[in-house]
Write an enzyme that holds these catalytic residues in place. Sequence first.
Site: not given
Length: 411
Positions: A40, A137, A270, A317
């Site tokens: 998956k 779940r 940053y 990013m």
Amino acid sequence: MTALLPRPDRYADIDLEAIRANVRQLRKVSYPAKVMAVVKADAYGHGMVPVARAALEAGAAWLGVAHISEALQLRQAGIDAPVLAWLHTPGSDFDGALEAGVDIGVSGWELDYVVAAARRQQRPARIHLKIDTGLGRNGSTAELWDGLVAEALQCQDEGLLRVVGIFSHLAVADEPHRPETDEQLQRFREAVAVAEDAGADLEVRHLANTPGLLSRPDTHFDLVRAGLGIYGLSPFSGQLPQELGLRPAMTLRTRVASCKEVPAGQGVSYGLNYMTGTPSTLALIPVGYADGIPRVATGGPVRINGTTYPVVGRIAMDQMVVDLGPRRSDEGGSSLLGAEAEIFGDGTGGGPLADDWAAAAGSINYEVVTRISPRVPRLYRNVEAAADSALVEGAPQTGLLSKLAVPGAGA
Ligand SMILES: *Cc1c(COP(=O)(O)O)cnc(C)c1O
């Protein structure tokens, strides 16, 4: 200037021979139970179709995915091994699953949808009933289990489906000392007994995930569902893959994009949260959170020319920075511009592991590899079993393997 090989600027190097070796190792540990390779989420970021093929070549008997749409991609790639999909919504393509011969996990409400699809398709579904033994779940509650079994077997008598499996999922198998696994095991045995007493003739009973299969032989039953382990990662904190006979299959690489000397007191990235303490050399590593590097993982390791440096300042990013330390201009042509930077890999030579990034991010190795984004090309090594180690560029979504072997990439 360094002679650059014609490789992408950043890529995930996927060693399919490592996948095969891991599958063989997990088969050995699980024997006589069979192995379902869980592919998956694009095979935890490794590329679903190439990994599925390699796993089957190494003797995996089943493939497992969460979504029917993932199972259909396997079928579209021509893979005809048994496939189970277990996470659905009322909008899932049950008709497509039946048509493609995909086994369907059923926790309760899905039964009506599967039966309706079987009537439309005029072919019986193959279902695995799921019991919630404690994870909270998916899966039927114990309370509803007898009714679900009875209803499913009624539909089986009507020729609408066949109950081929019973399964459940473990909650704490990565912490082998915890008693809840014993409780889950006990509830699973009871659920199987209910189904068998009601007349179910099961092909497979399956409970174990990777940590269960590695630490609890009593969870193996007929089939184990192995995800993390086939990628060569350890599910146990404090236990390395090689201690489990596994080898990480993914190495994330890029090249240094800039290498420059700065004075003491230079702020980095940053927020200027990091300042150089001395005149320093900063190397720019051109991967960031858009590539799947967790933004919170400042301090994560980058290996350049055999030395590992922590990332300093905020991860952006597209890029992040390592501080190579005091200026190296006295070393003449020592600029690391273009040098290969390994973000994580199989740990050989003390190189960084996905686990180190998980630690830096407050996460787990599962998430680190799975999040590597589609912007990062996957290159496949050892595409043919026992072939040379040339890298081949892959298109994991389609399974098409273009023969773009990259020269000089063997290592
Ligand atoms: C993802 C998943 C697995 C695989 O778990 P690993 O710990 O990666 O081996 C097995 N079973 C189910 C139901 C899953 O969702």
